[in-house]
Design an enzyme around this catalytic site. Structure first.
Site, mmCIF file in Angstrom:
data_model
loop_
_atom_site.group_PDB
_atom_site.id
_atom_site.type_symbol
_atom_site.label_atom_id
_atom_site.label_comp_id
_atom_site.label_asym_id
_atom_site.label_seq_id
_atom_site.Cartn_x
_atom_site.Cartn_y
_atom_site.Cartn_z
ATOM 1 N N SER A 142 12.972 1.425 -23.436
ATOM 2 C CA SER A 142 13.703 2.168 -22.555
ATOM 3 C C SER A 142 14.342 1.279 -21.245
ATOM 4 O O SER A 142 14.047 0.327 -21.115
ATOM 5 C CB SER A 142 12.783 3.238 -21.819
ATOM 6 O OG SER A 142 13.241 3.798 -20.833
ATOM 7 N N TYR A 156 4.561 4.632 -17.729
ATOM 8 C CA TYR A 156 5.602 4.577 -18.946
ATOM 9 C C TYR A 156 6.522 3.355 -18.762
ATOM 10 O O TYR A 156 6.763 2.571 -19.730
ATOM 11 C CB TYR A 156 6.570 5.933 -18.634
ATOM 12 C CG TYR A 156 7.703 5.951 -19.681
ATOM 13 C CD1 TYR A 156 7.323 6.494 -20.820
ATOM 14 C CD2 TYR A 156 9.040 5.547 -19.381
ATOM 15 C CE1 TYR A 156 8.218 6.944 -21.833
ATOM 16 C CE2 TYR A 156 9.979 5.831 -20.286
ATOM 17 C CZ TYR A 156 9.536 6.325 -21.526
ATOM 18 O OH TYR A 156 10.759 6.475 -22.506
#
Length: 268
Positions: A142, A156
């Site tokens: 990501s 995350y």
């Protein structure tokens, strides 16, 4: 090309979003697919769709938060006489309610699904890829892994940062073996991921439409980057700029920037 002439790719988290889009891209480029996720119904629907396009599609449900899942998945693939030529580690989820408000079991599951399972699956399948002098490992990380971590979704970004670094290390280690390793680092991509963590309305309203990319576009960029054996790819010019800012800005400035991002989402 018949289905028997195709190579085979295993795609985790293939039930929707970027995972499903990657399965479609691989099938369109002459691969058979093994689809895995927790929900069988969308996997079966996708398998039927891809079979209609000439790809052999195998469905194997698995919950990668279970420590035994990678090994069982490998055993199930071997029992069917299938050979994994490509591995797409895409499965993932997040919790945005805050570190102290999140059940520790959810944190443990995040680490299992997005950090431990990709490492274990790569370790299970990469040796045979090296032996055959052909393999593809695409780890879906990501943009968050290239930015300072944000409060609220505390684990995350760090998990994705680990996945990027692990991908780069494996890319270097397997150089010259015929096995390509790439970290795909999408930015704003509106998918079912946001439905699962309950942030679709917030993220859709927080930034203009031109900043968002489609899962199909991200998947195409990832596929081509892995075929070219690029260690990392960040789809989209704006996302590349954001990644560079996150890397080069002084920590206080970078943290203020991502902190403003988090506050913006909460106000929407």
């Amino acid at each position: 090309m018949t289905s028997g002439d195709r190579r085979t790719v295993l795609v985790t988290g293939a039930s929707a979003g970027i995972g499903a889009a990657l399965a479609r891209v691989y099938a369109a480029n002459g691969w058979n697919v093994i689809l895995t996720a927790r929900r069988p119904a969308p996997l079966e629907a996708l398998a039927t769709e891809l079979a209609g396009r000439g790809a052999a599609a195998t469905v194997l449900t698995a919950d990668l938060s279970d420590p035994a899942a990678p090994g069982r998945l490998a055993d199930a693939i071997a029992a069917r006489g299938l050979c994994v030529d490509g591995l797409v580690n895409n499965a993932g989820f997040s919790r945005t309610s805050g570190f102290l408000q999140t059940d520790p079991a959810d944190h443990a599951a995040m680490i299992r699904v997005m950090l431990t399972a990709p490492v274990e699956l790569a370790r299970l399948f990469a040796p045979a890829m090296v032996e055959r002098s052909f393999g593809r490992i695409l780890n879906v990380a990501s943009l968050a892994g290239q930015m300072p971590a944000t409060g609220g979704d505390t684990l995350y970004g760090p998990i994705k940062s680990f996945l990027i670094k692990a991908s780069q290390g494996l890319h270097l280690e397997l150089s010259g073996t015929g096995v390509h390793v790439t970290a795909l680092c999408p930015g704003y991509t509106l998918t079912e991921f946001h439905d699962v963590n309950g942030t679709r309305a917030e993220v859709a309203a927080a930034y203009p439409r031109w900043m968002w990319q489609t899962a199909a576009h991200v998947a195409g960029v990832g596929y081509r980057a892995c075929e070219a054996n690029r260690p990392k790819v960040t789809p989209g010019a704006m996302n590349t700029v954001l990644a560079a800012l996150g890397k080069h800005l002084p920590d206080p400035v970078a943290l203020a920037m991502v902190g403003g991002h988090a506050r913006r989402l909460k106000r929407i």
